[in-house]
Motif scaffolding. Structure first.
Motif, PDB file in Angstrom:
ATOM      1  N   ARG A  21       0.830  -1.206   0.000  1.00  0.00           N
ATOM      2  CA  ARG A  21       0.000   0.000   0.000  1.00  0.00           C
ATOM      3  C   ARG A  21       0.863   1.255   0.000  1.00  0.00           C
ATOM      4  NH1 ARG A  21      -5.494  -0.570   1.105  1.00  0.00           N
ATOM      5  NH2 ARG A  21      -5.547   1.590   1.800  1.00  0.00           N
ATOM      6  N   LEU A  22       1.956   1.232   0.756  1.00  0.00           N
ATOM      7  CA  LEU A  22       2.877   2.372   0.751  1.00  0.00           C
ATOM      8  C   LEU A  22       3.459   2.567  -0.640  1.00  0.00           C
ATOM      9  CD1 LEU A  22       4.557   4.603   2.035  1.00  0.00           C
ATOM     10  CD2 LEU A  22       6.169   2.834   2.828  1.00  0.00           C
ATOM     11  N   LEU A  23       3.872   1.482  -1.278  1.00  0.00           N
ATOM     12  CA  LEU A  23       4.439   1.593  -2.621  1.00  0.00           C
ATOM     13  C   LEU A  23       3.396   2.097  -3.609  1.00  0.00           C
ATOM     14  CD1 LEU A  23       6.821   1.211  -4.516  1.00  0.00           C
ATOM     15  CD2 LEU A  23       6.112  -1.177  -4.815  1.00  0.00           C
ATOM     16  N   VAL A  47       8.738   9.846  -5.680  1.00  0.00           N
ATOM     17  CA  VAL A  47       8.516   8.482  -5.192  1.00  0.00           C
ATOM     18  C   VAL A  47       9.337   8.236  -3.929  1.00  0.00           C
ATOM     19  CG1 VAL A  47       8.770   6.032  -5.728  1.00  0.00           C
ATOM     20  CG2 VAL A  47       7.922   7.610  -7.482  1.00  0.00           C
ATOM     21  N   ALA A  48      10.597   8.652  -3.944  1.00  0.00           N
ATOM     22  CA  ALA A  48      11.464   8.462  -2.785  1.00  0.00           C
ATOM     23  C   ALA A  48      10.910   9.175  -1.558  1.00  0.00           C
ATOM     24  CB  ALA A  48      12.870   8.969  -3.097  1.00  0.00           C
ATOM     25  N   GLY A  49      10.363  10.379  -1.760  1.00  0.00           N
ATOM     26  CA  GLY A  49       9.817  11.144  -0.649  1.00  0.00           C
ATOM     27  C   GLY A  49       8.640  10.474   0.014  1.00  0.00           C
ATOM     28  N   ALA A  52       9.826   7.414   2.049  1.00  0.00           N
ATOM     29  CA  ALA A  52      10.473   7.833   3.295  1.00  0.00           C
ATOM     30  C   ALA A  52       9.454   8.348   4.310  1.00  0.00           C
ATOM     31  CB  ALA A  52      11.522   8.902   3.007  1.00  0.00           C
ATOM     32  N   GLU A  53       8.486   9.145   3.848  1.00  0.00           N
ATOM     33  CA  GLU A  53       7.465   9.691   4.750  1.00  0.00           C
ATOM     34  C   GLU A  53       6.614   8.587   5.375  1.00  0.00           C
ATOM     35  OE1 GLU A  53       5.270  12.441   2.399  1.00  0.00           O
ATOM     36  OE2 GLU A  53       6.960  13.820   2.157  1.00  0.00           O
ATOM     37  N   ILE A 108      10.732  -1.320   1.123  1.00  0.00           N
ATOM     38  CA  ILE A 108      10.791  -2.247   2.258  1.00  0.00           C
ATOM     39  C   ILE A 108      10.116  -1.560   3.434  1.00  0.00           C
ATOM     40  CG2 ILE A 108      12.265  -3.690   3.700  1.00  0.00           C
ATOM     41  CD1 ILE A 108      14.553  -3.060   1.662  1.00  0.00           C
ATOM     42  N   LEU A 109       9.207  -2.261   4.079  1.00  0.00           N
ATOM     43  CA  LEU A 109       8.546  -1.754   5.278  1.00  0.00           C
ATOM     44  C   LEU A 109       8.533  -2.871   6.312  1.00  0.00           C
ATOM     45  CD1 LEU A 109       6.991   0.704   6.481  1.00  0.00           C
ATOM     46  CD2 LEU A 109       4.883  -0.430   5.725  1.00  0.00           C
TER      47      LEU A 109
END
Length: 283
Positions: A21-23, A47-49, A52-53, A108-109
């Motif tokens: 879901r984050l991705l 995307v990186a931001g 990270a958030e 990765i989470l």
């Protein structure tokens, strides 16, 4: 001996769903920023931001690193036009109206990996050929996902993708090149795990998909021949004939009672609806 397929508990698949879901949020944000005049590095940074958030990290950044090699240098693979996969984002690579742009990213989470990709047009599509190419590639992905089921066979997915490409070729009146040598993969506590998921195959063949299996399914199609080559950067894969290419990918989890598309915001409900498949919920 073939590498064993990592099996996850229901709780572990739920943790993978959180990463997915984050991705999905990160790729949606990057996709929303695609426009003529934007650089591929701009999209990478968006995307990186978001990753990270959300408390995640990129599994693309420094992938393949060794003592004398920092590995892949970015959060996304940014592939433009004839670039099939693994394009490197750059501030100097400016997107133009009519470009075909593929965003491939992972995160990765809490130790669990997710991997997904989309192909989009920048501004106005230059021709119906490119519109159909993107649609045919996305359809092949969903047909492959719809063929996955608990205790089915890996070849069921591969055969479904291959048959979907053939169907689209007939329906669109053009022969799409289905790239081989690159394809999907197992995913879990690492991004690339057993098994390799080819985009061509035979039903009823290959390893059994036991509950707890998680896979990334990713067809790649071209408007020409399927042959590819790798550029001097040792990453970017392009078509040999210069034809444009599309790439779609989702990560899925297979439970006792069905499948969930881990990297789709709705778990795959809309994409699977035309094929009569209702995804399970892992939220």
């Amino acid at each position: 001996m073939a590498e064993a397929i990592q099996l996850k508990t229901r709780g572990e698949l739920q943790a993978m769903r959180a990463a997915g879901r984050l991705l999905a949020d990160a790729i949606a944000a990057g996709r929303a920023g695609v426009a003529p005049g934007v650089s591929t590095l701009d999209v990478n940074d968006v995307v990186a931001g978001v990753i990270a958030e959300g408390g995640g990290t990129s599994n693309f950044l420094h992938y393949g690193a060794r003592r004398d090699d920092p590995g892949f240098p970015a959060t996304i693979c940014a592939s433009v036009n004839d670039e099939v996969v693994h394009g490197i984002p750059s501030a100097d690579r400016i997107l133009h109206d009519g470009d075909l742009f593929s965003i491939d990213a992972g995160c990765i989470l809490d130790g669990w990996h997710a991997d997904s990709a989309v192909s989009v047009h920048v501004g106005t599509p230059p021709s119906m050929d490119e519109v159909d190419l993107i649609a045919a590639c996305e359809r092949a992905m969903w047909v492959g996902i719809a063929a996955a089921r608990p205790n089915g066979r890996l070849g069921d997915i591969s055969a479904a993708i291959e048959q979907s490409v053939a169907w689209s070729s007939r329906a669109d009146g053009r022969r799409y090149g289905s790239v081989s040598g690159y394809g999907g993969h197992g995913i879990g506590t690492a991004m690339h795990m057993a098994p390799f998921v080819p985009n061509q195959g035979k039903r009823g063949k290959g390893p059994r998909l036991a509950p707890g299996t998680a896979l990334a399914i990713e067809p790649m199609l071209t408007l020409g021949r399927p042959g590819t080559r790798v550029l001097a950067d040792d990453w970017t894969v392009v078509t040999k004939d210069g034809a444009r290419a599309a790439h779609w990918e989702h990560s899925i989890g297979i439970g006792e009672d069905g499948i969930c598309v881990l990297t789709a915001p709705d778990g795959g409900a809309a994409g699977l609806l035309p094929f009569g498949v209702v995804p399970i919920s892992l939220d």
